[in-house]
Design an enzyme around this catalytic site. Sequence first.
Site, PDB file in Angstrom:
ATOM      1  N   ARG A 225      -7.327  46.615   8.688  1.00  0.00           N
ATOM      2  CA  ARG A 225      -7.392  45.820   7.453  1.00  0.00           C
ATOM      3  C   ARG A 225      -7.414  44.312   7.646  1.00  0.00           C
ATOM      4  O   ARG A 225      -7.492  43.570   6.667  1.00  0.00           O
ATOM      5  CB  ARG A 225      -6.213  46.142   6.514  1.00  0.00           C
ATOM      6  CG  ARG A 225      -6.312  47.501   5.901  1.00  0.00           C
ATOM      7  CD  ARG A 225      -5.169  47.740   4.944  1.00  0.00           C
ATOM      8  NE  ARG A 225      -5.577  48.743   3.974  1.00  0.00           N
ATOM      9  CZ  ARG A 225      -5.447  48.624   2.671  1.00  0.00           C
ATOM     10  NH1 ARG A 225      -4.928  47.558   2.153  1.00  0.00           N
ATOM     11  NH2 ARG A 225      -5.841  49.582   1.872  1.00  0.00           N
ATOM     12  N   ASP A 226      -7.279  43.827   8.861  1.00  0.00           N
ATOM     13  CA  ASP A 226      -7.345  42.365   9.032  1.00  0.00           C
ATOM     14  C   ASP A 226      -8.065  42.004  10.328  1.00  0.00           C
ATOM     15  O   ASP A 226      -7.598  41.184  11.110  1.00  0.00           O
ATOM     16  CB  ASP A 226      -5.934  41.753   8.991  1.00  0.00           C
ATOM     17  CG  ASP A 226      -5.979  40.241   8.708  1.00  0.00           C
ATOM     18  OD1 ASP A 226      -6.992  39.764   8.158  1.00  0.00           O
ATOM     19  OD2 ASP A 226      -5.002  39.548   9.037  1.00  0.00           O
ATOM     20  N   ILE A 227      -9.210  42.659  10.546  1.00  0.00           N
ATOM     21  CA  ILE A 227     -10.045  42.306  11.700  1.00  0.00           C
ATOM     22  C   ILE A 227     -10.698  40.959  11.397  1.00  0.00           C
ATOM     23  O   ILE A 227     -11.377  40.805  10.386  1.00  0.00           O
ATOM     24  CB  ILE A 227     -11.121  43.394  11.942  1.00  0.00           C
ATOM     25  CG1 ILE A 227     -10.467  44.691  12.410  1.00  0.00           C
ATOM     26  CG2 ILE A 227     -12.165  42.915  12.946  1.00  0.00           C
ATOM     27  CD1 ILE A 227      -9.836  44.647  13.787  1.00  0.00           C
TER      28      ILE A 227
ATOM     29  N   ASN B 215      -7.841  37.678  15.594  1.00  0.00           N
ATOM     30  CA  ASN B 215      -7.211  38.943  15.980  1.00  0.00           C
ATOM     31  C   ASN B 215      -7.977  39.696  17.068  1.00  0.00           C
ATOM     32  O   ASN B 215      -7.601  40.808  17.427  1.00  0.00           O
ATOM     33  CB  ASN B 215      -7.009  39.843  14.762  1.00  0.00           C
ATOM     34  CG  ASN B 215      -5.791  39.430  13.955  1.00  0.00           C
ATOM     35  OD1 ASN B 215      -4.908  38.743  14.472  1.00  0.00           O
ATOM     36  ND2 ASN B 215      -5.738  39.822  12.697  1.00  0.00           N
TER      37      ASN B 215
ATOM     38  N   THR C 255      -8.214  38.870   5.159  1.00  0.00           N
ATOM     39  CA  THR C 255      -8.544  37.449   5.138  1.00  0.00           C
ATOM     40  C   THR C 255      -9.913  37.345   4.469  1.00  0.00           C
ATOM     41  O   THR C 255     -10.876  37.922   4.989  1.00  0.00           O
ATOM     42  CB  THR C 255      -8.592  36.932   6.593  1.00  0.00           C
ATOM     43  OG1 THR C 255      -7.328  37.232   7.211  1.00  0.00           O
ATOM     44  CG2 THR C 255      -8.853  35.445   6.645  1.00  0.00           C
TER      45      THR C 255
END
Length: 252
Positions: free
Chosen positions: A89-91, A95, A136
């Site tokens: 959910r936050d690639i 990261n 993001t």
Amino acid sequence: GRGVRDIRQRFEKEAQAIASLRSPHTVALYDFGVSDEGGLYYVMELLDGLDVDKLVSRYGPQPAGRVIFLIRQACDSLEEAHDLGMVHRDIKPPNLFVCRLGKQVDFVKVLDFGLVKAALNLEGKQLTMDGVTQGTPPFMAPEQELGYPDVDARADIYALGCVTYFLLTGQLVFEERTPMATALAHIQKPPVPPSQRSELAIPASLERVVMACLEKKPEDRPQGAAELVRLLDACTDVPPWTRADALRWWDV
């Protein structure tokens, strides 16, 4: 209070789930828990290198062969997580960490599975911090921007498409002025093909893969990390990025 206890339990379950991941491309979690002061902590492996955000801001857009080499490794991490019902959910570029690991270089580690939604159905609850915006905006899939609760692995595929676009062009898919405008663009606007926004030549086959990842509807994208790897491997018009190339880059 009970809320704090819930968050702690949830954090510990989530950390256990992350610590159980064995892909060499997922950052290793050595320890986790609650400190004497009540803060949540975890200890991860020390990495030598730089994240994709710094890679592009310092060295500019990257050659297509290297981009494929890096993204394939991220897929290895995500495929294992997805198979266990976990969605990152936050690639995003910060990261994905590109490191020197022993004799290996250009070795990718996926960081921050802290926002992972472990749909492992523990006690019938989905492990995700309530009230926390997950993701993001410049790298979020339309269904995430819309706040759909049942986001699946295909949202991570969309985000990988955004990261690939960034690696190839040095630019975000949508350069909007506010997070809200960015969210709306991801929901509504067709993306400009990366070849129209890059000084470097982008092979047509790779561009097709990127555009497929950026499809608005999850069912129109590659359906998982393994399928994305197959598509990347089929990009035969891309000059390969070899170990010698990687070693030369790290020496310079």
